[in-house]
Design an enzyme around this catalytic site. Structure first.
Site, mmCIF file in Angstrom:
data_model
loop_
_atom_site.group_PDB
_atom_site.id
_atom_site.type_symbol
_atom_site.label_atom_id
_atom_site.label_comp_id
_atom_site.label_asym_id
_atom_site.label_seq_id
_atom_site.Cartn_x
_atom_site.Cartn_y
_atom_site.Cartn_z
ATOM 1 N N LYS A 113 20.642 44.513 17.911
ATOM 2 C CA LYS A 113 19.791 44.905 18.823
ATOM 3 C C LYS A 113 19.753 44.126 19.970
ATOM 4 C CE LYS A 113 17.334 48.942 19.104
ATOM 5 N NZ LYS A 113 17.475 50.258 18.331
HETATM 6 N N1 GLU Z 1 19.217 53.052 20.033
HETATM 7 C C1 GLU Z 1 19.697 53.937 19.100
HETATM 8 C C2 GLU Z 1 19.151 53.760 17.683
HETATM 9 O O1 GLU Z 1 18.119 52.848 17.655
HETATM 10 C C3 GLU Z 1 21.163 54.091 19.176
HETATM 11 C C4 GLU Z 1 21.991 52.906 18.701
HETATM 12 C C5 GLU Z 1 23.561 53.070 18.934
HETATM 13 O O2 GLU Z 1 24.037 54.260 19.237
HETATM 14 O O3 GLU Z 1 24.120 52.040 18.768
HETATM 15 O O4 GLU Z 1 19.347 54.220 16.948
#
Ligand code: GLU
Length: 451
Positions: free
Chosen positions: A139
């Site tokens: 993240k």
């Molecule tokens: N931000 C989204 C999540 O928390 C998608 C993450 C992604 O597609 O890598 O799942």
């Protein structure tokens, strides 16, 4: 009382309902306890402890899972339009790359801090592992209010952030995606910055891109679609007619807006929705199509005029009596302090980490079924994975295939979670974690500890 200095060091985040010390005392919990309840990384670690105990997990593996592999903190100096220099702080965290490259979004928000990003990276590991995707958890975030930046400032900030984290991202290393306040245009700038540095177009470095540069059809609505497929599967098990349900949704961005649209089109009555400045409530149901048009013209819900609609703030929206409550904003919304007042049958977690472990216990003892984030909102990362493999093969699928494969993966994951939860008599969250953690533990055991 903690001194202010100590509070700052701990990046304390209180649930919005707990703003003064008086209130904290009324709820009978010590300030320290509340820090532990509402610090997302403490929460993520606590969830691991709870599940480790339930499944008798080896202590070494537990210790391993409670740490992130790497955290990068970067400074992002930006020349603002008026000539002065601003320096923002950014992060990219890999929780686990044991089962494949890191995967997870990037958020731009003034509340972003390292512990939040570490928690979100940890939850991404569980999410990808639960769906059995060959990906790990990561993240990123920048501590900034993007609404205060001009388009040029936002672009420079995104490109400089990308340049700062360039050595730890890449199609084989870690693949970012959109999250809170980031969108396909921002992903396009990330893809371009990375590609310019490598001397060729590399679409697979990021997902959630515009379709014209290697994005996937169905990616923008994927989290909403996934929420719907999982909810439909649960309602089938419980013999609930989805069309008869009253729904409340906190959040009206990509996730909240899409699930509101899908449920509205399927005949559900959405009685309340909210954005960051509060929301609207109508006992007889809201016209979601009109509210989405209003939102798309860059308006806030509080300014929408309809004599049948009542304004409601973001705390009160959670305690409206309804059948299905969908927190689709940010973490730490259902906490020890308001869980007792939640009055619904199902909580479907559109956001990441909206319910604290303390609140989970209260909801469970009140018979409320919580569909955990790592299952409920996994549609986004699932279609991100489809985008990534389409980019690698330079071969693009049609929307029908995307939605069919998404439904298959999510419904299968739901079945596994539901069956385990019945078999072990545990909540859907604990069952989801048991599946994800045992898969990752097996991978750690097989690979062994280097050197
Ligand atoms: N931000 C989204 C999540 O928390 C998608 C993450 C992604 O597609 O890598 O799942």
């Amino acid at each position: 009382m903690l001194e202010n200095k100590k509070k700052d060091q701990m990046n304390i985040i209180y649930p919005k309902t707990l703003i003064s010390t008086d209130e904290i005392e009324v709820y009978g919990k010590k300030e320290e306890d509340l820090f532990h309840e509402t610090n997302p990384f403490e929460m993520a670690k606590k969830q691991i402890d709870i599940v480790a105990k339930e499944m008798g997990l080896n202590d070494n593996i537990k210790k391993y899972l409670k740490r992130v592999e790497r955290s990068l903190i970067v400074s992002i100096p930006i020349k603002m339009d008026d000539g002065h220099l601003e320096i923002f702080e950014g992060y990219r965290v890999h929780h686990s790359t044991i089962r494949g490259p890191g995967k997870g979004g990037i958020r731009f928000s003034p509340d972003v801090n390292l512990d939040e990003v570490k928690a979100l990276a940890t939850w991404m590991t569980w999410k990808c592992t639960l769906l059995n995707l060959p990906l790990g958890g990561a993240k990123g975030g920048v501590c900034v209010d993007p609404k205060k930046l001009s388009k040029g400032e936002l672009e420079r900030m995104t490109r400089r952030y990308t340049a700062e984290i360039i050595n730890i991202i890449g199609p084989d290393i870690d693949i970012p995606a959109p999250d809170v306040n980031t969108d396909p245009q921002i992903m396009a700038w990330i893809m371009d910055t990375y590609s310019m540095n490598k001397g060729r177009a590399i679409p697979g470095v990021v997902t959630g891109k515009p379709i014209e540069i290697g994005g996937s059809v169905g990616r923008e609505s994927a989290t909403g679609m996934g929420l719907y497929y999982v909810l439909e599967a649960l309602c089938n098990k419980l013999n609930i007619d989805l069309g008869d349900q009253n729904v409340v949704i906190q959040g009206f961005g990509n996730v909240g807006g899409n699930i509101a649209k899908i449920l509205y089109e399927n005949g559900c009555k959405i009685i309340a929705v909210s954005d960051i400045y509060g929301g609207l409530y109508a006992k007889g149901g809201l016209n979601i199509s009109k509210l989405l048009e209003w939102r798309d013209k860059k308006n806030y819900l509080k300014d929408f005029k309809d004599e049948h609609y009542k304004f409601i703030n973001n705390e009160d929206i959670l305690t409206i009596k309804c059948d299905i409550l969908i927190p689709a904003a940010i973490e730490n919304q259902i906490t020890y302090s308001n869980a007792k007042e939640i009055d619904c049958k199902i909580v479907l977690e559109g956001a990441n980490g909206p319910t604290t472990p303390e609140a989970d216990e209260i909801l469970e003892s009140n018979g409320i079924i919580v569909v955990p984030d790592i299952l409920a909102n996994a549609g986004g990362v699932c279609v991100s994975y489809f985008e990534y493999i389409q980019d690698i093969h330079s071969y693009f699928w049609k929307l029908e295939r995307i939605n069919q494969e998404l439904k298959n993966i999510l419904v299968n994951a739901f079945e596994d979670v539901y069956n385990l939860s019945r078999k072990k008599k545990v909540s859907l969250r604990i069952a989801s974690y048991m599946i994800a953690i045992s898969r990752l533990a097996k991978a750690i055991e097989l690979r062994g500890i280097f050197p």
